[in-house]
Design an enzyme around this catalytic site. Structure first.
Site, PDB file in Angstrom:
ATOM      1  N   GLY A  49     -35.253 -10.253  17.220  1.00 21.27           N
ATOM      2  CA  GLY A  49     -35.829  -9.287  17.980  1.00 21.27           C
ATOM      3  C   GLY A  49     -37.064  -8.518  17.221  1.00 21.27           C
TER       4      GLY A  49
ATOM      5  N   GLY B 283     -31.025 -13.129  20.263  1.00 20.33           N
ATOM      6  CA  GLY B 283     -29.909 -13.576  20.380  1.00 20.33           C
ATOM      7  C   GLY B 283     -28.639 -12.814  20.302  1.00 20.33           C
ATOM      8  N   HIS B 284     -28.416 -12.244  18.906  1.00 20.22           N
ATOM      9  CA  HIS B 284     -27.187 -11.752  18.610  1.00 20.22           C
ATOM     10  C   HIS B 284     -26.764 -10.594  19.296  1.00 20.22           C
ATOM     11  CE1 HIS B 284     -28.242  -8.332  15.721  1.00 20.22           C
ATOM     12  NE2 HIS B 284     -29.339  -9.013  15.698  1.00 20.22           N
TER      13      HIS B 284
ATOM     14  N   ASN C 173     -31.251   1.563  21.855  1.00 28.00           N
ATOM     15  CA  ASN C 173     -30.112   1.249  21.218  1.00 28.00           C
ATOM     16  C   ASN C 173     -29.081   1.977  20.461  1.00 28.00           C
ATOM     17  OD1 ASN C 173     -32.764   1.419  19.875  1.00 28.00           O
ATOM     18  ND2 ASN C 173     -31.337   1.107  17.959  1.00 28.00           N
TER      19      ASN C 173
ATOM     20  N   CYS D 274     -29.645   0.083  10.996  1.00 32.20           N
ATOM     21  CA  CYS D 274     -30.757   0.040  10.055  1.00 32.20           C
ATOM     22  C   CYS D 274     -30.721   1.378   9.446  1.00 32.20           C
ATOM     23  CB  CYS D 274     -31.999  -0.100  10.736  1.00 32.20           C
ATOM     24  SG  CYS D 274     -31.794  -1.519  12.181  1.00 32.20           S
TER      25      CYS D 274
HETATM   26  C1  LIG Z   1     -31.131  -4.907  17.219  1.00 29.73           C
HETATM   27  C2  LIG Z   1     -32.548  -4.623  17.856  1.00 29.73           C
HETATM   28  C3  LIG Z   1     -33.727  -4.790  17.463  1.00 29.73           C
HETATM   29  C4  LIG Z   1     -33.942  -6.038  16.113  1.00 29.73           C
HETATM   30  O1  LIG Z   1     -33.591  -7.282  16.643  1.00 29.73           O
HETATM   31  P1  LIG Z   1     -33.103  -8.288  15.359  1.00 29.73           P
HETATM   32  O2  LIG Z   1     -32.832  -9.774  16.079  1.00 29.73           O
HETATM   33  O3  LIG Z   1     -31.806  -7.662  14.717  1.00 29.73           O
HETATM   34  O4  LIG Z   1     -34.138  -8.438  14.542  1.00 29.73           O
HETATM   35  C5  LIG Z   1     -35.066  -4.380  18.032  1.00 29.73           C
HETATM   36  N1  LIG Z   1     -34.987  -3.590  19.004  1.00 29.73           N
HETATM   37  C6  LIG Z   1     -33.714  -3.006  19.512  1.00 29.73           C
HETATM   38  C7  LIG Z   1     -33.861  -2.166  20.636  1.00 29.73           C
HETATM   39  C8  LIG Z   1     -32.648  -3.626  18.758  1.00 29.73           C
HETATM   40  O5  LIG Z   1     -31.613  -3.114  19.430  1.00 29.73           O
END
Ligand SMILES: *Cc1c(COP(=O)(O)O)cnc(C)c1O
Length: 392
Positions: A72, A202-203, A153, A326
């Protein structure tokens, strides 16, 4: 007692059995390079292209509009820097986003600001929802891009994406959404919603880590992310992460198929916790009660530190978070909670619980049972609570 309740699905999710099964052949026998011309390589190629179809179908896009990335954060960086640099050539150097984006967006915008772009960050108000009329008023002649996340998030609030898409289309401004938390949890149709670019990971929907995708509307050209081979139509070179891509494809198809039922179950769990935990004195729910992801609970308990609360919950086998993964580890309160107007000391006492369909109503009952005495035990030790309870 060995109970373990995983309630941190906004940080990451468990790989689904379906995704693992889809990946296994590509981790073992089907190790060919998708770019090779012999049959062994073309099996891998088929896997990648099937996943591209699956990802496209899940969001109403065409396969040709899906570019695989390493997650992401990478998709967000590429979308925003890509559009910014393409539009700067046309003299457009103004970008509009929001105060409570993920750091993958906010830090990208900081970097662009240093390059000379002008950034406007919209307020998200007490309920954690952007107002379309404020966005409309912020759009200028030189606005290159609007980037608004689909669902937050931390507090789970859903943004008026359809209305924003409509507005951006009318004003001829490119619209990107970080939909990492939304994909697989709420229905998305990039065409009907006039979304030009969309990031996913994906995760966050029971796929593997380290793989994501960026949807780029056909006809929109942004600079390459990685120069090299012809992978992803030469826009992001490098031998494909075949098992990861295949796993993400299987996971997104499964997530969309189970979305409704899973949403109902997660909402029941969240509602139980919200209704009961709000009975604790000086507690509050963060973010709009209705416009939120079904599996998200974010609350503050005055007079305590979120970190201590997490440690105590961990001792009871409950995995939760106080903000985004984070920022945990830093002592600054979450920028998301500050953006909805919380005072520093209140924002410090935050708890985020995020559920999947592995959770049960029984988990919710257990969490509530454990939560109340922990909050009170922490308050008894808290000088801050002493002030609050004296009404100071
Ligand atoms: C987790 C997240 C990301 C980052 O995704 P990664 O695959 O961990 O780099 C970005 N934006 C939001 C809203 C997220 O929840």
């Amino acid at each position: 007692m060995n109970r373990m309740i995983y309630a941190d699905n906004a940080a990451t999710t468990k790989l689904s059995k379906t995704a693992l099964d889809a990946m296994m052949p590509y981790l073992t026998e089907e190790y060919g390079n998708p770019s090779s011309l012999y049959a062994h390589g073309s099996k891998a190629k088929e896997g990648v292209e099937k996943a591209r179809e699956q990802v496209a179908t899940a969001i109403g896009a065409a396969a040709r509009e899906i570019y695989f990335t390493a997650g992401g954060s990478e998709a967000d960086n590429w979308a925003i820097k890509g559009v910014a640099h393409a539009m700067a050539k046309k003299g457009k150097k103004h970008i509009i986003s929001t105060k409570f984006e993920h750091h993958a967006v906010l830090h990208t915008l900081n970097a662009l600001e240093k390059e000379g772009f002008e950034i406007t960050l919209l307020d998200v108000h007490e309920n954690g929802v952007v107002r379309v009329e404020e966005l409309s008023a912020a759009i200028r002649e030189d606005t290159a891009l609007v980037s608004v996340m689909y669902a937050n998030n931390e507090i789970g609030t859903l943004q008026p994406i359809t209305e924003i898409g409509q507005l951006c289309k009318e004003k001829k401004v490119i619209f990107h959404t970080d939909a990492v938390q939304a994909v697989g949890n709420v229905p998305i149709d990039v065409k009907a919603q006039n979304i030009d670019l969309l990031s996913m990971s994906g995760h966050k929907f029971h796929g593997p880590k380290g793989v994501g995708a960026l949807y780029i509307r056909r006809g929109l050209i942004i600079p390459n992310l990685v120069d090299g081979g012809a992978q992803e139509w030469g826009k992001r070179a490098g031998t494909e992460n075949t098992p990861g891509i295949v796993g993400m494809g299987a996971a997104i198809t499964e997530a969309v198929a189970t979305m409704e039922e899973r949403g109902k179950k997660c909402k029941e769990i969240s509602d139980y916790i919200i209704d009961n935990a709000l009975k604790i004195e000086k507690s509050r729910l963060n973010g709009d009660r209705e416009k939120r992801l079904p599996g998200n609970v974010n609350m503050c308990f005055e007079g305590i530190e979120g970190e201590s609360l997490l440690l105590m919950l961990d001792l009871k086998g409950i995995c939760a978070s106080s903000g985004s993964a984070c920022t945990s580890g830093s002592l600054d309160p979450s920028h998301v909670l500050l953006s909805i107007g919380l005072k520093h000391e209140v924002a410090h006492g935050s708890l985020r619980l995020s559920f999947s369909d592995e959770n049960t109503l029984d988990d919710a009952k257990y969490i509530v049972e454990q939560l109340e005495p922990i909050v009170w035990r922490l308050r008894e030790m808290s000088p801050l609570w002493l002030h609050i309870s004296k009404g100071e």
